[in-house]
Design an enzyme around this catalytic site. Structure first.
Site, PDB file in Angstrom:
ATOM      1  N   PRO A 102       0.793  -1.237   0.000  1.00 55.96           N
ATOM      2  CA  PRO A 102       0.000   0.000   0.000  1.00 55.96           C
ATOM      3  C   PRO A 102       0.824   1.286   0.000  1.00 55.96           C
ATOM      4  O   PRO A 102       0.243   2.369  -0.043  1.00 55.96           O
ATOM      5  CB  PRO A 102      -0.823  -0.115   1.285  1.00 55.96           C
ATOM      6  CG  PRO A 102      -0.015  -0.992   2.186  1.00 55.96           C
ATOM      7  CD  PRO A 102       0.671  -1.969   1.274  1.00 55.96           C
ATOM      8  N   TYR A 112       2.581   8.685  -8.884  1.00 56.22           N
ATOM      9  CA  TYR A 112       1.670   8.772  -7.742  1.00 56.22           C
ATOM     10  C   TYR A 112       0.289   9.249  -8.181  1.00 56.22           C
ATOM     11  O   TYR A 112      -0.734   8.711  -7.741  1.00 56.22           O
ATOM     12  CB  TYR A 112       2.253   9.723  -6.687  1.00 56.22           C
ATOM     13  CG  TYR A 112       1.647   9.579  -5.314  1.00 56.22           C
ATOM     14  CD1 TYR A 112       2.271   8.801  -4.342  1.00 56.22           C
ATOM     15  CD2 TYR A 112       0.436  10.192  -4.980  1.00 56.22           C
ATOM     16  CE1 TYR A 112       1.719   8.649  -3.082  1.00 56.22           C
ATOM     17  CE2 TYR A 112      -0.112  10.041  -3.723  1.00 56.22           C
ATOM     18  CZ  TYR A 112       0.529   9.271  -2.781  1.00 56.22           C
ATOM     19  OH  TYR A 112      -0.035   9.121  -1.537  1.00 56.22           O
TER      20      TYR A 112
END
Length: 392
Positions: free
Chosen positions: A293, A385
């Site tokens: 994660p 990202y």
């Protein structure tokens, strides 16, 4: 029961696919093994790439997202008691990310599906996928105490890492690539206002820490811990003290503390199954790939999978061509492997290995210094990202 696309799994991937297919005029049925209450309460990731927000907007699940989602312009990296801000719009030409809990996404999609969508069956446990190599695959499932069948043209497995879809691939038709990391995350939910406006990724002397949030009133934080950690061994005071130590900087900043309402431990692993199609059975989301994660890619990869699938099925309905379906696995895997690489880089750069020595420590700092001192390196991180293009 008969449908064009049988979808196994009523998480965000399966529900979003159903909504996109419905809007494209492709009929489908969603089978979810759990109850509605269980599905709507599962705590999962909450950082959405721009493409994920766009997909939710496209299918009409945008009202609460627009009202409650927290748009973030960047992230903060902390190491050596310093703070460094990465400005995503500046580095990417305007792209941002949004914080909106997966539980809320599921609630939004379930409500839409039950209001005007194709069938969504809760407590419908898929037992087997039969004849996926043919033009008439069948899903056997248990619902309301009796075994039933769903006749399909196609089956999509959105049933997660432990589902039956991936295991339906015959031996020798696929390959799994896996990597286990030598640490886990202790995650907490706390009823306290976040101590930051954007996510903080910190590499402290004791290991990694992440400060996130679920809302302006609820904080979500994580600590690197050894594998096998029992969350019960961590008192609330111990959690807050360790978080404060790892986030510490030589500046005026204080970690807000409050009542911890949940604790859990998440192992860190990467897992990719190739290919993502066998006959008329296709995999999407966690059924095909798992990433740690750290880079917040899991939910977003699932969304990119089903966006490509929805386009492919819409193309099939419109033109009769399976060309986009034939490209599905390769298109997804190109993006999946880039996200896997990015997640691996973020994880190994910020976490402390149990067997690390001073050389490893200095290398990690050098990697972090490169990102915070080079616009090119910072822009690459920001691009990954905020999310790569759908077909990378």
């Amino acid at each position: 029961m008969r449908t064009t696309v049988g979808i196994i799994g009523g998480g965000p991937a399966g529900l979003l696919l159903a909504r996109l297919l419905h809007r494209a005029g492709v009929d489908c049925v969603v089978l979810e093994a759990r109850t509605r209450d269980y599905v709507e309460q599962r705590q999962r990731a909450g950082m959405l790439e721009q493409g994920t927000v766009d997909a939710l907007r496209e299918c009409g699940a945008v009202e609460r997202l627009t009202a409650q989602g927290l748009v973030h312009q960047g992230i903060e990296l902390r190491f050596d008691r310093e703070r460094h801000h990465l400005d995503f719009p500046v580095l990417t030409g305007g792209r941002t990310v949004t914080i909106y809990a997966q539980t809320e996404i599921v609630k939004d999609l379930v409500a839409l599906q039950l209001a005007d969508g194709p069938p969504l069956l809760f407590e419908a446990e898929a037992l087997a996928i039969e004849r996926p190599e043919t033009e008439a695959p069948v899903v056997r499932f248990l619902h309301e105490g009796s075994e039933q069948t769903l006749d399909c043209d196609w089956v999509v497995g959105c049933d997660g890492f432990h589902g039956i879809a991936r295991d339906t691939f015959p031996a020798g038709t696929g390959r799994t690539y896996a990597h286990d990391y030598p640490y886990s995350w202790l995650g907490i939910l706390a009823d306290v206002a976040p101590s930051c406006d954007e996510l903080i990724y910190a590499r402290g002397e004791g290991g990694f820490a992440l400060h996130s949030m679920r809302s302006p009133q609820v904080s979500r934080l994580y600590l690197q811990v050894p594998n096998g950690t029992d969350p019960g061994d961590w008192s609330d005071d111990r959690v807050w003290d360790e978080l404060a130590a790892r986030f510490a900087i030589d500046a005026d900043w204080t970690l807000n503390r409050g009542p911890i309402t949940a604790k859990s431990v998440t192992p860190m692993r990467s897992h990719v199954h190739e290919p993502m199609r066998h006959g008329r059975l296709l995999l999407a989301g966690d059924a095909a790939h798992i990433v740690p994660p750290t880079g917040a890619k899991g939910l977003n990869l699932a969304v990119s999978d089903v966006r490509l699938l929805a386009r492919a099925f819409a193309g099939l309905r419109r033109t009769g061509s399976e060309q986009l379906l034939d490209r599905y696995s390769a298109s997804c895997l190109a993006r999946v492997w880039q996200a896997t690489r990015f997640s691996y880089d973020m994880t190994t750069m910020l976490h402390t290995r149990p067997d690390a020595d001073p050389f490893d420590h200095r290398l990690q700092l050098a990697r972090l210094r490169r990102i915070t001192s080079s616009r090119h390196a910072a822009a690459e991180l920001a691009a990954h990202y905020t999310g790569l293009p759908l077909e990378w």
